[in-house]
Enzyme design. Structure first.
Site, short mmCIF file in Angstrom:
data_model
loop_
_atom_site.label_atom_id
_atom_site.label_comp_id
_atom_site.label_asym_id
_atom_site.label_seq_id
_atom_site.Cartn_x
_atom_site.Cartn_y
_atom_site.Cartn_z
N GLY A 194 -6.01 -15.31 17.23
CA GLY A 194 -5.23 -14.73 18.33
C GLY A 194 -4.26 -13.70 17.78
O GLY A 194 -4.41 -13.24 16.65
N GLU B 14 -27.82 1.42 27.24
CA GLU B 14 -27.83 0.21 26.43
C GLU B 14 -28.66 0.41 25.16
O GLU B 14 -28.27 0.00 24.07
CB GLU B 14 -28.36 -0.98 27.27
CG GLU B 14 -28.63 -2.25 26.50
CD GLU B 14 -27.44 -2.81 25.74
OE1 GLU B 14 -26.31 -2.35 25.95
OE2 GLU B 14 -27.66 -3.72 24.90
N LYS C 142 -27.45 0.05 21.26
CA LYS C 142 -28.12 -0.84 20.29
C LYS C 142 -28.38 -0.10 19.00
O LYS C 142 -28.11 -0.59 17.91
CB LYS C 142 -29.45 -1.33 20.82
CG LYS C 142 -29.65 -2.59 21.61
CD LYS C 142 -28.95 -3.83 21.29
CE LYS C 142 -27.48 -3.83 21.43
NZ LYS C 142 -26.80 -4.45 22.48
N GLU D 160 -25.04 0.82 17.08
CA GLU D 160 -24.24 -0.28 16.52
C GLU D 160 -24.91 -0.96 15.33
O GLU D 160 -24.21 -1.42 14.44
CB GLU D 160 -23.78 -1.27 17.59
CG GLU D 160 -24.84 -2.11 18.26
CD GLU D 160 -24.29 -2.98 19.40
OE1 GLU D 160 -23.10 -3.28 19.46
OE2 GLU D 160 -25.12 -3.35 20.25
#
Ligand code: G6P
Length: 616
Positions: A101, A487, A491, A494
């Protein structure tokens, strides 16, 4: 954005902690460490780099302690380094803490503690936590068994931000204390042993019984017990959830990488997602209980998400619009939350998130709730943070997705959202029943169609061999095919680090065509009967300028075209237009995968990325 694991039992803790961290590496992998309680001492071993580095540290192998905590980090405050790695101890070496966190007010807390004589070694926000615990513990004169929980409570009450923490205390060598706020933490119940992790797959091979901690619930674990306390430290009983996933689901199961395994799991993921919702040709979302009156009163539906989940929104926007007759807007969560969006009680806000932990998506949801909109979370993770915030949670059944690049979650999200849109049409009676039945029938056949694509990879591997040295690749399509192009482009970039862009084919002439010259690779998608001619004419324009074209075309359309003009053609089974993203994205996921493999890259853990982005 990190992963944490804990173990308390009678076995050597270190190997269990390392195995858990390895499964959590998707949450961050720039440094890792463990702390084990041994002979009343807390022994910490940590370093910069991946979890696998810890396996080479001999001192870890020698640790015999049976209680320990562990952490894999994705740096937010302070560079990846040994000193900034977790676990962190207070300056008096009494408490060890791992934390997932962000503590927003750590600078003020640090100053306050420094004035009290505490000193700090690292640049992290986390280091204030063990020191605050030490501070409150030392101020408490009541030396009963709950003294440590009281100290953790008082310390965490001072924290602004998000946290899931595990605490070891030298004076309390047989217990561990955990608490969470806005960061995930699960407790696995074993026999004379208990486990903690950021998510279920990390400890799924040890137990199927889990407790999900709510915000500001504290748990005090020993080998034989788990005691729960609310925010006022009132003890209460919690019911364990039994998970049906099996441990194989979270392992590679013979595949080289999680990503390839997850691509191949898509037929099952789609089948299971449909299975939970379709009964005798009817889509069931009974828990929503939406009436015709409510759905007709809507002025707007928002689909809000990040990354691949946002692309799933793009792929279903027109479907939901057509079925519900309501205007649908797709928004990036990090943009939406800061632009004072027009949301009110007549707005339905749907949040798409595989993990259910993406900070921006959760913040956008909270904003919509403040504005009195109804909220639905579409997620893959039962008990994830978003499911506790949303009015309704509906689940994809993709099983654990471990690879950073999302694949099966995307196709499952589209599946579930198309089903949801059919449910809207059923309630609204806005679309002919036969048409709805036809879409459902097509959906039931989708897993077989995806299986067929997965069996046909030879050509894709050849194309990958030709393409892997490219610097730029362009994707284009129209309508839903444009959503898929976005998309597919993500892909590729990345996992292969090749620059790529996606374009609406009709936009080409407005700029992008300037980039097309001899030898540039363009991937085109054509599945919409109504748009074939237009897209083909755009592709012809780039062929004229020397582009190398790889076309993803459905079998029916391919029969009507002179496919000789394209450099490469991959055909996919034809399906209903609303479902076409599912069949066209699969070969493009595989293409990105094979290109990254040709380049020798770690496809499961691409550089600079993490699976769950739990910070802004
Ligand atoms: C990260 C992941 C992506 C994912 C996005 C949203 O960027 O690398 O694969 O699509 O987060 O994640 P969510 O869990 O909200 O779907």
């Amino acid at each position: 954005m990190c992963g944490i694991v804990g173990y308390i039992g009678n076995q050597k803790a270190a190997p269990i902690l390392l195995a858990g961290l390895t499964k959590l590496e998707y949450r961050g992998y720039d440094s890792a460490g463990i702390a084990v309680m041994e002979n009343g001492e807390i022994k910490v071993q940590k370093d910069k780099g991946r979890v696998s580095n810890l396996y080479d540290i001999k001192e870890i192998d020698d640790l015999k302690g049976t209680i320990g905590i562990a952490h894999t980090r994705w740096a937010t405050h302070g560079v990846p380094s040994k000193v900034n790695s977790h676990p962190h101890m207070d300056c008096k070496d009494e408490f060890a803490v791992v934390h997932n966190g962000i503590i927003e007010n750590y600078i003020e807390l640090k100053k306050e503690l420094e004035n009290e004589g505490y000193n700090f070694k690292s640049e992290t926000d986390t280091e204030v936590i063990p020191n605050l615990i030490n501070y409150y513990y030392s101020k408490d004169n009541n030396n009963d068994e709950l003294r440590i929980v009281r100290a953790v409570k008082l310390a965490t009450e001072r924290l602004i931000g998000s946290f899931a923490i595990e605490v070891l205390s030298k004076e309390n060598p047989d217990i561990m204390v955990v608490v969470r706020k806005d960061s995930p933490l699960v407790i696995g119940k074993g026999v004379k042993e208990n486990y903690i992790a950021s998510d279920i797959p990390a400890i799924l091979s040890y137990t199927k019984d889990f407790y999900l901690l709510e915000n500001f619930e504290f748990a005090m674990l020993s080998r034989n017990s788990i005691r729960f306390f609310d925010k006022d430290l009132k003890e209460f009983k919690k019911k364990a959830n039994t998970i049906t996933w099996n441990a194989m689901d979270a392992d590679k199961n013979g595949y080289d990488d999680y990503m390839l395994k997850e691509i191949h799991e898509q037929p099952t993921a789609i089948r299971e997602t449909i299975g939970t919702r379709v009964n005798k040709g009817i889509c069931k979302f009974d828990e929503l209980g939406f009436t015709k009156e409510y759905l007709s009163s809507l002025n707007q539906i928002y689909l809000i998400a990040c990354g691949t989940a946002m692309h799933a929104g793009l792929a279903v926007k027109s479907t939901i619009e057509r079925m519900s007759k309501v205007h649908v807007e797709v928004d990036i969560a990090s943009e939406f939350r800061y632009r004072d969006p027009l949301v009110n009680e007549k707005t339905l806000c749907i949040f798409i998130t595989q993990s259910g932990e993406t900070a921006d998506t959760i913040a956008a949801l909270k904003l919509c709730k403040e504005k009195n909109a109804k909220t639905i979370a579409v997620t893959n993770v039962i008990g994830s943070s978003i499911t506790r915030e949303a009015d309704f949670a509906i689940y994809t059944h993709a099983g654990p997705e471990i690879a950073v690049a999302s694949t099966k979650a995307y196709t499952s999200q589209i599946t579930l959202l198309v089903l949801l849109s059919i449910y809207f049409a059923q309630v609204l009676e806005s679309v002919d029943k036969n048409e709805l039945q036809q879409i459902i029938k097509e959906m039931l056949d989708l897993p077989n169609k995806v299986e067929k694509i997965l069996k046909n990879t030879k050509k894709l591997k050849e194309i990958a061999k030709m393409m892997f040295k490219e610097k730029d690749v362009f994707y284009m399509g129209r309508g839903i095919d444009y959503a898929t192009a976005q998309e597919a482009s993500l892909k590729l970039k990345e996992i292969s680090y090749i620059h790529s862009e996606s374009y609406a084919a009709g936009e080409l002439k407005h700029g992008t065509i300037a980039l097309i010259e001899k030898g540039v690779n363009v991937i085109g998608i054509i599945t919409d009967d109504n748009l074939v001619k237009k897209t083909v004419s755009n592709i012809e324009e780039i062929i004229t300028r020397g582009a190398i074209t790889t076309m993803i075309i459905n079998e029916e359309i391919a029969k009507t075209l002179n496919t000789q003009i394209f450099t490469n053609v991959i055909t996919v089974p034809a399906t209903n237009q609303y479902l076409s993203s599912i069949v066209t994205v699969v070969p493009l996921q595989l293409l990105a995968y094979y290109i990254a493999k040709e380049k020798g890259l770690d496809v499961d853990k691409p550089r600079n990325l993490a699976k769950s982005v739990t910070v802004e």
